[in-house]
Each structure stands twice: as structure tokens, then as C-alpha cells.
Design an enzyme around this catalytic site. Structure first.
Site, PDB file in Angstrom:
ATOM      1  N   SER A 206       0.925  -1.351   0.193  1.00  0.00           N
ATOM      2  CA  SER A 206      -0.123  -0.177   0.073  1.00  0.00           C
ATOM      3  C   SER A 206       0.760   1.260  -0.080  1.00  0.00           C
ATOM      4  O   SER A 206       1.785   1.309  -1.116  1.00  0.00           O
ATOM      5  CB  SER A 206      -0.929  -0.205   1.444  1.00  0.00           C
ATOM      6  OG  SER A 206      -2.055   0.818   1.441  1.00  0.00           O
ATOM      7  N   ASP A 370      -8.918  -2.181  -5.901  1.00  0.00           N
ATOM      8  CA  ASP A 370      -9.116  -3.284  -4.937  1.00  0.00           C
ATOM      9  C   ASP A 370      -9.737  -3.206  -3.273  1.00  0.00           C
ATOM     10  O   ASP A 370      -9.514  -3.739  -2.922  1.00  0.00           O
ATOM     11  CB  ASP A 370      -7.398  -3.293  -4.717  1.00  0.00           C
ATOM     12  CG  ASP A 370      -7.105  -2.459  -3.599  1.00  0.00           C
ATOM     13  OD1 ASP A 370      -7.484  -1.581  -3.515  1.00  0.00           O
ATOM     14  OD2 ASP A 370      -5.190  -2.551  -3.215  1.00  0.00           O
ATOM     15  N   HIS A 402      -7.430  -5.425  -0.957  1.00  0.00           N
ATOM     16  CA  HIS A 402      -6.336  -4.516  -0.687  1.00  0.00           C
ATOM     17  C   HIS A 402      -5.901  -5.064   0.681  1.00  0.00           C
ATOM     18  O   HIS A 402      -4.437  -4.965   0.493  1.00  0.00           O
ATOM     19  CB  HIS A 402      -6.885  -2.863   0.042  1.00  0.00           C
ATOM     20  CG  HIS A 402      -5.673  -1.929   0.180  1.00  0.00           C
ATOM     21  ND1 HIS A 402      -4.860  -1.520  -0.883  1.00  0.00           N
ATOM     22  CD2 HIS A 402      -5.555  -2.278   1.386  1.00  0.00           C
ATOM     23  CE1 HIS A 402      -4.026  -0.647  -0.289  1.00  0.00           C
ATOM     24  NE2 HIS A 402      -4.377  -0.742   0.071  1.00  0.00           N
TER      25      HIS A 402
END
Ligand SMILES: *[C@@H]1O[C@H](CO)[C@@H](O)[C@H](O)[C@H]1NC(C)=O
Ligand SMILES: *[C@@H]1O[C@H](CO)[C@@H](O)[C@H](O)[C@H]1NC(C)=O
Length: 422
Positions: A206, A370, A402
Site C-alpha cells: 500500500s 481493490d 487490498h
């Protein structure tokens, strides 16, 4: 070793037979006198450093406060886990927690600080455990890089020897994390030396992916070719996300039914990292609509007006401080594996039923990504394929969320295959 054997062969041949040298004797000699072949060199193991995303490591706090927002809140406390202890996130405890975790922006220095009387520190530098499980109680709620660490252990890795963690104060943006980048360089060099001079693999998630990108952009090509083997990025928020706009508008419940977005918003909007993660102008066109009301649109180029009307100009100031990081999209120039989930509804814009956006909760208009990061940001790494001299591989995993990408079997299989290559 190889070279020495070769020299030995030539040397012996010359002595045994000048006349027929080299061919007839080389062969016979090999059978009779060669020492057994040297054992194959020890496979080098590329040490791994995990770089977490927003919220992806622990933060400790120590309190010595004069004021608290609620009578149940403690004014003094020795070091304890502020991020993340799920038990602190219930009403009314959550009001104490917010006061301890939020930041204040100083427009003169363009930096942030804690609530007076709150000291914070990020524990466990170098230790993978603080990013394997964010909640020290090891509750399943905090599981983060642990599945990947376990996979590495199956491959012969050891925690703290060649599985390392690089936690940082994720509330702050790169401009306030300068020491992190200095420490990270030292951690890489240490890991290299302590592991038979094997170059390091970054495994990033991320926001950790663009954090690592900024680090790599700042290093010389020579340094990178010596010390960095590759980066494996999972769900990289390369170009920000509309989710950050949503955070400033209405907060985010962190996908937990126990948390209330509007309460968490009070601290989330104070984080410069939330402003850094706003959509990048390199991947969102100026005319694209971020939010609409009955009477107007707020486009990408009108983000300042959006913050004005939200009555939160601090968000705009922090955006200005961090925009330069979004605007430099030069490639990392290391072997990159860019894995991301795709095909999941992800907030694309906000739709307000009233013009008063500061006091209205918008509806979410969904696009694809996502679930947290928009597809164009996850895919932004493909943009480098044309003009990076290093290899770039991308893998889109349909329907992988995610967070779930960290435990997804296809992602883990891919990582295993890559990590088996020295
Ligand atoms: C370094 O390599 C040697 C042999 O090549 C091996 O015995 C040793 O365990 C390795 N050390 C580390 C830290 O990997
Ligand atoms: C807002 O933008 C949309 C296109 O995304 C457009 O159709 C609409 O007319 C715009 N509304 C206003 C009030 O400008």
C-alpha cells in the site's frame, strides 16, 4: 574456485606433455588427476525488509497531560500501545484514543505535532514482528505481513537475521519522515553485510510502496545495484486514492463494523499521510470530478475549493507540502514486481445531495480497484515499463481485496517463486 581448477589443469598439462599439449592430454588427465568438483556455492539468500502501509505498524504513547476530552480518559500513563489496541476503539474510550493519536498542523513550520502532553514513538525498528502483527496481543485483527514471513521461513529464512521490518510513523508524510529514509539506508547496508553481502528484497504494501519508491529515487544507481535485489510491491498506492478524499469528507471506518467513520475522521484528517495519498495530478485529469453537489462539481483542479467548502484548509496546506512527492514519478530503477487486486468496487467520486458539503454525508459513486485504491493507481507501476532499464513485472489478481492480497494464495505462490531466485 572454478578459475583455480582451470589454471591447475593447464599447469599440469604443460608439465606432463609439451608435445601434445593441449588436447589429447587434457582429456586423459582430467579423468586421472582432477580433484572432485567443488561443491556448488551456497545459495545466497536475499534478506527481506517489509515496508508497511498506512496504519501498518505499532505506535507507542506516553501521557502526561493537563487536559483530556472526557472524564474517563487518563492524564498520565507510562509507555503503552496506542496503535493498535482494538479495545481502545469503543465509545467512550475512543475519544481518549483520538486525542492521543491525532496531530496538529503548524502552518509556520509546515510540520505536525502531537496533542500537548502526548509523546509517541514507533517501536521495533528492524524487527519484523511489529509489522507481522500490528496488535501486540496477536489478535487476528492485527495480522499483517505474517503469512509472508511464514512463507519465507519455509524457504529457510530466519526472523531478525534476514526477515526485517521497517516501521515508521505512518501518520506523517515523507517530508516529516526524513529520519526514516536515513535509517532505512543503514538497515539495508547492515542486512547486506550480515547476510554474506546479499542484496536486499523490499516487500512493500500500500503506502509502503510509494514510501520505498521515494527512498529508491534518492539513491544512486551504483548503490542500488550493489544493495537492492528487487522490490515486491503488494497493492501499491502509487498514485494515491480517492479513498483519501473520502477520508477528508466523511472519515473511514477502516472496514471494521465496530468503528464509526465520522468519529475516526477527527483524527484521520489530521494525518499528513492522508493528504499525501490524495489523487495524484499525474493520474487524474484536471477536469475529473472528485465530488458533485446539486449546483456544482469539484474537479481535480478545484481541490482547493473543495477543502475551503469542507472548512478544512489544513488539508489543503498538507496537500501542498506533499504534492512534490506525487509529481516525481521517475521509476525506482530496481527489479520490480507489482502485484495488485482488481475488479472490486472502489470509491471513484462523492455525490452530495446538498450544497453544504461541510455538514452533509455524501453518497459514494463506485469505480474499480481493490476496494481501497483505484485501479489506475495500483496499475501506475506499468507506466514505467517503457522507460525503466530494470525489469518490471505486474500481476493483477481478480477479486483480491487490498488487505487480502497479503494472504492470497496466488500472491504467496508468486512471492515464493520470486524469492527462490537468489
Ligand atoms: C555465508 O556463507 C557461508 C558459506 O558460503 C555459510 O556457511 C554461512 O552460513 C553464510 N552466512 C550467512 C549469514 O548467511
Ligand atoms: C458535473 O460533471 C458532470 C460530468 O462528470 C456533468 O455531466 C455535469 O453537467 C456537471 N455538473 C455541473 C453542475 O457542472
Amino acid at each position: 574456485m572454478r578459475l583455480q581448477t582451470g589454471l591447475l589443469v593447464i599447469f599440469l598439462c604443460v608439465n606432463f606433455s609439451q608435445a601434445f599439449w593441449p588436447w589429447p592430454f587434457t582429456k586423459t588427465h582430467k579423468h586421472k588427476h582432477d580433484p572432485p568438483p567443488p561443491p556448488p556455492p551456497e545459495p545466497k539468500i536475499s534478506p527481506v525488509i517489509f515496508v508497511p502501509g498506512d496504519g501498518g505498524c505499532q505506535i507507542d504513547a506516553r501521557l502526561n497531560k493537563n487536559d483530556t476530552p472526557h472524564y474517563i480518559c487518563e492524564k498520565t500513563h507510562d509507555w503503552y500501545t496506542l496503535w493498535l489496541d482494538i479495545e481502545e476503539l469503543v465509545i467512550p474510550m475512543v475519544y481518549c484514543w483520538i486525542d492521543n493519536v491525532k496531530l496538529y498542523y503548524d502552518k509556520a513550520t509546515r510540520t505536525t505535532h502531537n496533542t500537548p502532553g502526548v509523546e509517541t514513538r514507533v517501536p521495533g525498528w528492524g524487527n519484523p514482528e511489529v509489522v507481522e502483527n500490528i496488535a501486540p496481543s496477536k489478535s487476528s485483527a492485527g495480522v499483517y505481513f505474517s503469512a509472508i514471513a511464514n512463507l519465507l521461513i519455509e524457504l529457510g529464512y530466519e526472523r531478525k537475521k534476514n526477515i526485517l521490518g521497517a516501521p515508521y510513523d505512518f501518520r506523517k508524510a515523507p517530508n516529516e519522515n526524513k529520519q526514516f529514509f536515513i535509517d532505512l539506508k543503514e538497515l539495508v547496508e547492515d542486512a547486506y553485510e550480515r547476510n554474506n553481502q546479499s542484496a536486499v528484497t523490499f516487500i512493500t504494501h500500500s503506502m509502503g510502496s510509494p514510501m520505498t519508491l521515494i527512498f529508491l529515487q534518492e539513491q544512486s544507481a551504483d548503490w542500488k545495484s550493489k544493495y537492492i535485489r528487487r522490490q515486491i510491491s503488494l497493492a501499491g498506492a502509487w498514485a494515491g486514492s480517492m479513498k483519501a478524499v473520502k477520508v477528508f469528507a466523511m472519515g473511514d471506518d477502516l472496514d471494521s463494523i465496530a468503528l464509526i467513520a465520522s468519529i475516526l475522521k477527527q483524527e484521520q484528517i489530521t494525518h499528513p499521510s492522508s493528504a499525501w495519498l490524495l489523487p495524484s495530478p499525474l493520474f487524474w485529469k484536471p477536469s475529473e470530478v472528485l465530488a458533485s453537489t446539486p449546483s456544482r462539481n469539484y474537479t481535480m483542479s478545484q481541490m482547493k475549493e473543495f477543502f475551503q467548502d469542507l472548512d478544512y484548509m489544513t488539508g489543503w496546506e498538507m496537500r501542498k507540502d506533499t504534492l512534490r512527492y506525487s509529481e516525481n514519478f521517475s521509476p525506482p530503477e530496481v527489479e520490480l514486481h507489482c502485484l495488485y487486486g482488481d475488479g472490486i468496487p472502489t470509491v471513484e467520486s462523492l455525490q452530495y445531495k446538498k450544497d453544504d458539503i461541510a455538514n452533509t454525508t455524501p453518497n459514494l459513486v463506485m469505480g474499480i480497484g481493490d476496494g481501497t485504491v483505484n485501479q489506475r493507481s495500483l496499475r501506475a507501476c506499468q507506466h514505467w515499463s517503457g522507460y525503466s532499464s530494470s525489469e518490471i513485472n505486474t500481476l493483477a489478481l481478480q477479486g483480491v481485496d487490498h488487505m487480502k492480497i497479503l494472504t492470497n494464495s496466488d500472491a504467496l505462490r508468486y512471492i515464493r517463486t520470486v524469492m527462490k531466485q537468489p
